[in-house]
Design a protein around this motif. Sequence first.
Motif, PDB file in Angstrom:
ATOM      1  N   ILE A  75       0.855  -1.199   0.000  1.00 21.62           N
ATOM      2  CA  ILE A  75       0.000   0.000   0.000  1.00 21.62           C
ATOM      3  C   ILE A  75       0.885   1.241   0.000  1.00 21.62           C
ATOM      4  O   ILE A  75       0.664   2.177  -0.775  1.00 21.62           O
ATOM      5  N   GLY A  76       1.901   1.250   0.865  1.00 26.15           N
ATOM      6  CA  GLY A  76       2.814   2.387   0.947  1.00 26.15           C
ATOM      7  C   GLY A  76       3.492   2.675  -0.379  1.00 26.15           C
ATOM      8  O   GLY A  76       3.607   3.835  -0.791  1.00 26.15           O
ATOM      9  N   GLU A  77       3.931   1.615  -1.060  1.00 26.03           N
ATOM     10  CA  GLU A  77       4.576   1.787  -2.367  1.00 26.03           C
ATOM     11  C   GLU A  77       3.590   2.327  -3.389  1.00 26.03           C
ATOM     12  O   GLU A  77       3.917   3.187  -4.203  1.00 26.03           O
ATOM     13  N   LYS A  78       2.367   1.822  -3.336  1.00 34.65           N
ATOM     14  CA  LYS A  78       1.350   2.212  -4.313  1.00 34.65           C
ATOM     15  C   LYS A  78       0.963   3.689  -4.170  1.00 34.65           C
ATOM     16  O   LYS A  78       0.754   4.374  -5.160  1.00 34.65           O
ATOM     17  N   ILE A  79       0.842   4.172  -2.922  1.00 34.21           N
ATOM     18  CA  ILE A  79       0.402   5.554  -2.712  1.00 34.21           C
ATOM     19  C   ILE A  79       1.542   6.470  -2.273  1.00 34.21           C
ATOM     20  O   ILE A  79       1.307   7.627  -1.921  1.00 34.21           O
ATOM     21  N   ASN A  80       2.760   5.942  -2.300  1.00 35.94           N
ATOM     22  CA  ASN A  80       3.962   6.727  -2.023  1.00 35.94           C
ATOM     23  C   ASN A  80       3.985   7.311  -0.606  1.00 35.94           C
ATOM     24  O   ASN A  80       4.243   8.496  -0.420  1.00 35.94           O
ATOM     25  N   LEU A  81       3.703   6.467   0.370  1.00 33.52           N
ATOM     26  CA  LEU A  81       3.792   6.851   1.777  1.00 33.52           C
ATOM     27  C   LEU A  81       4.626   5.824   2.522  1.00 33.52           C
ATOM     28  O   LEU A  81       4.471   4.623   2.303  1.00 33.52           O
ATOM     29  N   GLY A  82       5.469   6.295   3.410  1.00 35.79           N
ATOM     30  CA  GLY A  82       6.263   5.401   4.239  1.00 35.79           C
ATOM     31  C   GLY A  82       5.414   4.767   5.325  1.00 35.79           C
ATOM     32  O   GLY A  82       4.349   5.289   5.682  1.00 35.79           O
ATOM     33  N   THR A  83       5.898   3.662   5.872  1.00 37.20           N
ATOM     34  CA  THR A  83       5.113   2.952   6.892  1.00 37.20           C
ATOM     35  C   THR A  83       4.906   3.795   8.148  1.00 37.20           C
ATOM     36  O   THR A  83       3.894   3.665   8.818  1.00 37.20           O
ATOM     37  N   GLY A  84       5.853   4.675   8.453  1.00 42.23           N
ATOM     38  CA  GLY A  84       5.696   5.548   9.620  1.00 42.23           C
ATOM     39  C   GLY A  84       4.514   6.487   9.486  1.00 42.23           C
ATOM     40  O   GLY A  84       3.861   6.820  10.478  1.00 42.23           O
ATOM     41  N   THR A  85       4.231   6.926   8.280  1.00 38.45           N
ATOM     42  CA  THR A  85       3.080   7.796   8.005  1.00 38.45           C
ATOM     43  C   THR A  85       1.817   6.962   7.816  1.00 38.45           C
ATOM     44  O   THR A  85       0.735   7.332   8.273  1.00 38.45           O
ATOM     45  N   LEU A  86       1.976   5.826   7.161  1.00 38.76           N
ATOM     46  CA  LEU A  86       0.832   4.994   6.801  1.00 38.76           C
ATOM     47  C   LEU A  86       0.213   4.274   7.998  1.00 38.76           C
ATOM     48  O   LEU A  86      -1.012   4.159   8.083  1.00 38.76           O
ATOM     49  N   THR A  87       1.029   3.801   8.906  1.00 40.43           N
ATOM     50  CA  THR A  87       0.520   3.009  10.041  1.00 40.43           C
ATOM     51  C   THR A  87      -0.560   3.734  10.846  1.00 40.43           C
ATOM     52  O   THR A  87      -1.626   3.163  11.104  1.00 40.43           O
ATOM     53  N   PRO A  88      -0.360   5.009  11.253  1.00 41.11           N
ATOM     54  CA  PRO A  88      -1.439   5.687  11.986  1.00 41.11           C
ATOM     55  C   PRO A  88      -2.709   5.892  11.154  1.00 41.11           C
ATOM     56  O   PRO A  88      -3.822   5.862  11.687  1.00 41.11           O
ATOM     57  N   ILE A  89      -2.537   6.073   9.844  1.00 42.75           N
ATOM     58  CA  ILE A  89      -3.702   6.212   8.955  1.00 42.75           C
ATOM     59  C   ILE A  89      -4.509   4.921   8.974  1.00 42.75           C
ATOM     60  O   ILE A  89      -5.735   4.931   9.123  1.00 42.75           O
ATOM     61  N   LEU A  90      -3.817   3.786   8.835  1.00 40.48           N
ATOM     62  CA  LEU A  90      -4.489   2.482   8.840  1.00 40.48           C
ATOM     63  C   LEU A  90      -5.141   2.204  10.189  1.00 40.48           C
ATOM     64  O   LEU A  90      -6.246   1.659  10.250  1.00 40.48           O
ATOM     65  N   THR A  91      -4.483   2.593  11.257  1.00 47.60           N
ATOM     66  CA  THR A  91      -5.030   2.390  12.601  1.00 47.60           C
ATOM     67  C   THR A  91      -6.342   3.152  12.765  1.00 47.60           C
ATOM     68  O   THR A  91      -7.329   2.618  13.285  1.00 47.60           O
ATOM     69  N   ARG A  92      -6.358   4.417  12.314  1.00 41.79           N
ATOM     70  CA  ARG A  92      -7.600   5.213  12.398  1.00 41.79           C
ATOM     71  C   ARG A  92      -8.700   4.610  11.531  1.00 41.79           C
ATOM     72  O   ARG A  92      -9.861   4.564  11.918  1.00 41.79           O
ATOM     73  N   MET A  93      -8.315   4.149  10.336  1.00 48.03           N
ATOM     74  CA  MET A  93      -9.307   3.556   9.433  1.00 48.03           C
ATOM     75  C   MET A  93      -9.867   2.261  10.012  1.00 48.03           C
ATOM     76  O   MET A  93     -11.054   1.976   9.859  1.00 48.03           O
ATOM     77  N   GLU A  94      -9.027   1.496  10.675  1.00 43.62           N
ATOM     78  CA  GLU A  94      -9.495   0.261  11.315  1.00 43.62           C
ATOM     79  C   GLU A  94     -10.455   0.597  12.447  1.00 43.62           C
ATOM     80  O   GLU A  94     -11.527  -0.012  12.571  1.00 43.62           O
ATOM     81  N   LYS A  95     -10.095   1.588  13.241  1.00 40.87           N
ATOM     82  CA  LYS A  95     -10.948   2.026  14.354  1.00 40.87           C
ATOM     83  C   LYS A  95     -12.312   2.508  13.857  1.00 40.87           C
ATOM     84  O   LYS A  95     -13.334   2.297  14.501  1.00 40.87           O
ATOM     85  N   ASN A  96     -12.327   3.133  12.661  1.00 37.35           N
ATOM     86  CA  ASN A  96     -13.567   3.672  12.096  1.00 37.35           C
ATOM     87  C   ASN A  96     -14.325   2.679  11.216  1.00 37.35           C
ATOM     88  O   ASN A  96     -15.295   3.044  10.557  1.00 37.35           O
ATOM     89  N   GLY A  97     -13.858   1.421  11.181  1.00 35.73           N
ATOM     90  CA  GLY A  97     -14.604   0.366  10.502  1.00 35.73           C
ATOM     91  C   GLY A  97     -14.401   0.246   9.002  1.00 35.73           C
ATOM     92  O   GLY A  97     -15.172  -0.446   8.330  1.00 35.73           O
ATOM     93  N   TRP A  98     -13.356   0.889   8.451  1.00 33.18           N
ATOM     94  CA  TRP A  98     -13.109   0.821   7.015  1.00 33.18           C
ATOM     95  C   TRP A  98     -12.332  -0.420   6.614  1.00 33.18           C
ATOM     96  O   TRP A  98     -12.491  -0.936   5.516  1.00 33.18           O
TER      97      TRP A  98
END
Length: 151
Positions: free
Chosen positions: A57-80
């Motif tokens: 995912i990070g490679e596809k959208i050009n984000l490092g895991t340090g930036t991506l991980t909190p985004i995924l955590t919030r999305m998981e919390k919000n049911g996405w």
Amino acid sequence: MDDFLTLDKQLCFAIYETSSQFSKLYSTVLEDFDLTYPQYLVLLALWEKDGIGVTSIGEKINLGTGTLTPILTRMEKNGWLRKERSREDERKVFVHLEKKAVDQKESITKAVQEKIINCSISLDEYEQLMTHLKLLRGKLEQAKQLSAGKK
């Protein structure tokens, strides 16, 4: 040549301003779904291929895991989405869409398309812009590689 050093002659500034306008446009659409633009990019990647790794995912959208991980955590919390560790290699985490993301895909896509159409960008213009931007990105990447090779 001094005339070249004005803001209105700078390609980088024109792209910056355009990017800022796109960010505002997408923000207004996505706020109705309680999504940020980076979260939308994650959804786009997962709508293309569900169950891919965080690194992919990070490679596809050009984000490092340090930036991506909190985004995924919030999305998981919000049911996405939901994250699952690999059974074979627990360092790997795979991301799967939840029902909410599947159910909302059409509504989100339609809302984004309507906003783009409201900008009076024809399909032909859209395709031309995409072609030119991809060419520009490729040239910039090539220049970066060339300059890295000189070091």
